[in-house]
Write a protein that holds these residues in place. Sequence first.
Motif, PDB file in Angstrom:
ATOM      1  N   ASN A 271      46.366  45.947  40.559  1.00 59.63           N
ATOM      2  CA  ASN A 271      45.885  45.372  39.304  1.00 59.63           C
ATOM      3  C   ASN A 271      45.403  43.942  39.507  1.00 59.63           C
ATOM      4  N   LYS A 272      46.148  43.186  40.315  1.00 57.01           N
ATOM      5  CA  LYS A 272      45.758  41.802  40.619  1.00 57.01           C
ATOM      6  C   LYS A 272      44.376  41.798  41.273  1.00 57.01           C
TER       7      LYS A 272
ATOM      8  N   GLU B 274      41.728  42.411  38.723  1.00 54.63           N
ATOM      9  CA  GLU B 274      41.474  41.206  37.913  1.00 54.63           C
ATOM     10  C   GLU B 274      40.622  40.210  38.697  1.00 54.63           C
ATOM     11  N   ASN B 275      40.936  40.040  39.992  1.00 54.95           N
ATOM     12  CA  ASN B 275      40.148  39.120  40.817  1.00 54.95           C
ATOM     13  C   ASN B 275      38.697  39.560  40.887  1.00 54.95           C
TER      14      ASN B 275
ATOM     15  N   GLU C 193      37.043  41.252  38.651  1.00 54.11           N
ATOM     16  CA  GLU C 193      36.384  40.952  37.375  1.00 54.11           C
ATOM     17  C   GLU C 193      36.073  39.461  37.251  1.00 54.11           C
ATOM     18  N   ALA C 194      36.991  38.631  37.745  1.00 57.46           N
ATOM     19  CA  ALA C 194      36.765  37.187  37.690  1.00 57.46           C
ATOM     20  C   ALA C 194      35.527  36.816  38.512  1.00 57.46           C
TER      21      ALA C 194
END
Lengths: 315, 315, 315, 315, 315
Positions: B151-152, B155-156, B158-159
């Motif tokens: 998940n991390k 998120e990275n 997407e960032a």
Amino acid sequence: MSDTAVRKEEQLNIDSVSWGDLTWINIENPTVRETEYLAQNYPFHHLDLDDCLSRIQRPKIDEYKDYLFFVFHFPVFNKETRVTLPSQLAIFIGQGYLITLHKGELKPLVKLFKECQIEEEARQDNFSQGSGYLMYRIVDRLVDYCLPILNKLGENIEAVEDAIFTMESGDTVKEISILRRDVVSLRRIIWPMRAVLGSLEPKIRRFIKVDMAVYFGDIVDHVDKIWDALDEYKEIIEGLSETYDSLATNRTNEVMRRLTVIATILLPITVIASVYGMNIPLPFQNSSFSLLFLFLIMLLVVGGLLYFFRRKHMI
Amino acid sequence: MSDTAVRKEEQLNIDSVSWGDLTWINIENPTVRETEYLAQNYPFHHLDLDDCLSRIQRPKIDEYKDYLFFVFHFPVFNKETRVTLPSQLAIFIGQGYLITLHKGELKPLVKLFKECQIEEEARQDNFSQGSGYLMYRIVDRLVDYCLPILNKLGENIEAVEDAIFTMESGDTVKEISILRRDVVSLRRIIWPMRAVLGSLEPKIRRFIKVDMAVYFGDIVDHVDKIWDALDEYKEIIEGLSETYDSLATNRTNEVMRRLTVIATILLPITVIASVYGMNIPLPFQNSSFSLLFLFLIMLLVVGGLLYFFRRKHMI
Amino acid sequence: MSDTAVRKEEQLNIDSVSWGDLTWINIENPTVRETEYLAQNYPFHHLDLDDCLSRIQRPKIDEYKDYLFFVFHFPVFNKETRVTLPSQLAIFIGQGYLITLHKGELKPLVKLFKECQIEEEARQDNFSQGSGYLMYRIVDRLVDYCLPILNKLGENIEAVEDAIFTMESGDTVKEISILRRDVVSLRRIIWPMRAVLGSLEPKIRRFIKVDMAVYFGDIVDHVDKIWDALDEYKEIIEGLSETYDSLATNRTNEVMRRLTVIATILLPITVIASVYGMNIPLPFQNSSFSLLFLFLIMLLVVGGLLYFFRRKHMI
Amino acid sequence: MSDTAVRKEEQLNIDSVSWGDLTWINIENPTVRETEYLAQNYPFHHLDLDDCLSRIQRPKIDEYKDYLFFVFHFPVFNKETRVTLPSQLAIFIGQGYLITLHKGELKPLVKLFKECQIEEEARQDNFSQGSGYLMYRIVDRLVDYCLPILNKLGENIEAVEDAIFTMESGDTVKEISILRRDVVSLRRIIWPMRAVLGSLEPKIRRFIKVDMAVYFGDIVDHVDKIWDALDEYKEIIEGLSETYDSLATNRTNEVMRRLTVIATILLPITVIASVYGMNIPLPFQNSSFSLLFLFLIMLLVVGGLLYFFRRKHMI
Amino acid sequence: MSDTAVRKEEQLNIDSVSWGDLTWINIENPTVRETEYLAQNYPFHHLDLDDCLSRIQRPKIDEYKDYLFFVFHFPVFNKETRVTLPSQLAIFIGQGYLITLHKGELKPLVKLFKECQIEEEARQDNFSQGSGYLMYRIVDRLVDYCLPILNKLGENIEAVEDAIFTMESGDTVKEISILRRDVVSLRRIIWPMRAVLGSLEPKIRRFIKVDMAVYFGDIVDHVDKIWDALDEYKEIIEGLSETYDSLATNRTNEVMRRLTVIATILLPITVIASVYGMNIPLPFQNSSFSLLFLFLIMLLVVGGLLYFFRRKHMI
């Protein structure tokens, strides 16, 4: 307490060590004369003997009634040319004998043979379980010998990775290219080796006195691990290459933008100065504030341009 | 009300919990001394014990008559170096015992062992169905532990995706490179894990008291889901990298075009001004309208050039 | 002492050599007339005879009760156009005859046929073991004939590799493009050949008097080796192409940076000089140190800019 | 004339429709309370009920003695975020009942359930052939629902294709990036769906009263068609991305060349004018033809440079 | 001498030709009315009839007790839009009849039908061996019809290859893009066709009076050859695209270098001239050799810069 014999054939590159009922014949840099000697003394197929001399071989197993013929390629790193090349090892294995033919570049093999020539203990260790076991010992050492090459490659990749982001040296492209080529070469060597080693154990079983399935499984595990690492290295190098190109494009943009900023600031000043350098009557030409006044105009134009570009997000 | 024992071997890194007829031995940071202890007390093959200490391993299952030997690699994210590395877990499983050897980095395993040391309820939960069930509980927790890492990563990604289109920071290339490397590492860890987990259930069946096929199928589903996500991440990162490069090339074009517009406007003015700055007799030199007249010429030339370039779609 | 016959069919491109009970019919540049002749004298399927004339063929084996029909494609390097093209060889093989149809471009085949026409010894060598053995001799020679093409390609790749890093000639892109195209062509020729040669031995067995499994295995090994080399070449060329592009981007950066340095040094000097070239009252205009003073200002501005850019790591 | 019942469980998100001996229970936005209700009333495995709530699922079929459990993912296009996401549909199917659990995003399913709640005819149509047939109707509608999403994607690709060659808007890169991401997402949803749908018919057969092999084959054909289209889209988008980059590089070249032409024409003129602007004695300085003469020199220099560059094919 | 009938159904797009006991019904642009007619007169499954009208189909074979249903897609090149699109041909084949449904775009099919309508000889040729043989004739013609499309593509690729190295036109990128798209489309049409044609012969056997295995094998060979050629084209186009980009980057470098050379030569001259254009006391200002002296300085500076850059291999 068993029979040991360390012999050397006259005028031929043939050394041999015997212990008990097993003889290991080691031939460095085989030529036609050595293969003819083998042809006379052993029931080997002439195609196999040709293969020992040929340079265009693939790792393979040829099965015959009396013996097995193996061709292996192991990577050898040449420090001078910085290139990893395959070095061929041909093995004939039969009841009571093991014959290795190679170019003397495979250090672990050369070392093991020397140990067996000199030390009784080494002979007992390696010769007591039949020719198949001796071969296991040879192959195991040679596979383990790939690991330092792999580790060196891994270190080089990390060094390039660091160099990319500091952008320090112009040789990074060459380094990446050498790494890529090295991984390609190593993969070409390891890939067919996997197939041969994977199918080796059931074929060699008849020449071993104990069950060695676990041991050969261990060798296969190591080769698979090497293959996995090479696969990972390949992907990482592709990634590094793309990263390098992105960074280079970024730098081009940076340099371009800098050049544009310089041009944006200096050209308008030059224009205004040139206009006032014309040999025609000019307004305020003789006023003592004309310089101040022109500086103000220059400042206004440059400031306006910078503001305009920044608003358009162009700087 | 069954026998419980929480022991610690003297001078060895060996902790153990017993409940009923099952003992879980947990060895953190195994060294030669611990593996020698195991060699003396259990019928383990010495190659397997070597594997517990070796760093170059692959996930695998070794089947023996009395026990099974597993090597697993689970991803552990190192917050300081921002790198995901495989952490090895070796498991010996037999009738009445389960032995885990690892480096203490796998938090869910350490936590589960502590729970079993302290709470009677936890012991009853995990130990009552045989050693295979206990192993299921361990593996299930460790597989679930991969999800936050995944998940991390998501998120990275997407960032970075947002950062690409705002083009705000110059570190985007580095971020993409780190993401790419992370996905490569994780894929290398998960890929062999799938094979081992997929073939685990039929082999471990003899050490479980109830039918666990559905439960192990559930673990395989989870690992497959993780693999799917990593595959998707890989494709997305490739796409982001290409998008970044396209945008960078676009920006180069923009900067170039801007520079060209500036040069197109200012250079002709400079030329005309320079010509009228020459120390030779010039037409209209002394007319009082000469400046106006020259401004007109400058305007015409610049306008003409701009019109010409625009018609040729070059600006 | 067996029957030998070297004949030539009237008005047809049909040559033949007989020895014992085996006849080799060689047809160069077959036309409809030759295939009609074959249709009348042999039980061949008309689709096969059509295939001998057609240009759009694939390597294949067609099995019939009385005969086998083979289509092979071997690479032929055209020195003038520098292109490797497939040259078709169609073979009908039956009890007592072998018929080859081709365009006369396959030199080893043409040479072998001539040898058999002229020398009794060559006939004995090639004809004594049945039509299948004769075919083995032909195919073996043709496969070996691929090796010089491959070696030439390898040398060209190394030459390009050297040229890339010296960046000497502008033709490197074209060379890489030609190499890439050559490898694609060769792979397209070798790939289907592997499948046909791999399944050849069991089918041809009925036309050979001795066991030839090892010999045909040897041919397959050679083709596999060729394929491996082509695979490696393909990867190396991809790598070279990427390396070339990275280096070219690097050079763009270098040129850009140089241009920026020149502009950074010279433009401020021009600006200051232009300002003092204005026809207005200027400070220190008539001082005899004004030139020295202005040089000092120029030096300061240029030095300041260079220092600023270097601190921002832009030069 | 058969028993129909439309019920709603109190305080639970559970709606149901019955017709004859078949009940369709539809649960929107299932929570723990709904799955507990199912656990009490049906013999469902608790892992399956957990899966209904979990977000990290893969499409799958779990077979049990009494019932089948399906997890499907269908694409749902979110108009606001312009992203296609998988929406989960869990189905329990047994003799006499079909239970669907989902988030209410799958419009065709919601609509079908409403139709069955309201219209007797719809119930008769869908419920008369057993629970398996009802499931076929649901899945068929949901698969067909993918087609508009696919068509929209195809239209967007064509729009981008047109935009690339007109080079009109700077958002093309972003559009390509969004398309690429969309195709990746859709492929990730459709790929596992194919496997599940392909193996669905033989498993569901026991819950259908008529032979439905052809119908399920039709669904599989549709999904395969969708997959083919996505594959094609993927390749087209890759091609568009490369085309865009080539065009952008082309444009950089164009802009550069234009800038160079401008510099080539204007700089020599400036140089000559500057030289004649020097405050030193210059030849022909006071001649009245000096301007004409200098213009001639400027013309010659510029013409010479242009001619030189054109001969070297640099402009 | 057999029964021949050429009929046309009233108000329906249904033409038919009968010879002996075989009828070929040809339906161009089928609508619901034609499929309803078929539904009434033949035992066809309604899903198959739906497929004849649907646009979203895949090539496939549906087997039934009484008949076979085929969907084929053949490429049709649209000269106006320069796009190759799949054109659907649906075939029902049973004992005594063959029904073809298509859009009239497949010229070889339309022509064959007309021949059969008009010429007794053509009917005898095609109808005498049963419905399966007639279908072979149709499919064979349609597969051969792909070859001109393929050849045209090959010629276009060669034209682009020549254009790349002469760099003559700016449309090369567009040409490459069109070629890439065309190959993608053709591959998407040929790929599923291979699968269907490969499995066609055993299924259609019951409708043919003679053994046709060799003939259908011939069709499969042709389709495989087409596929091989498309594969090769795909690789060549990728290579051309990369070559084009390398050349474009090269040209950017060339243009940049030229611009830098111009700037390096002209800017220092401008600077020196500007300095001597300043309205301040300058050394040697009034000497009559000042111009010569300044020219010398200019020459020295420009020469020094050129020498410096050449030594640093920057020009």
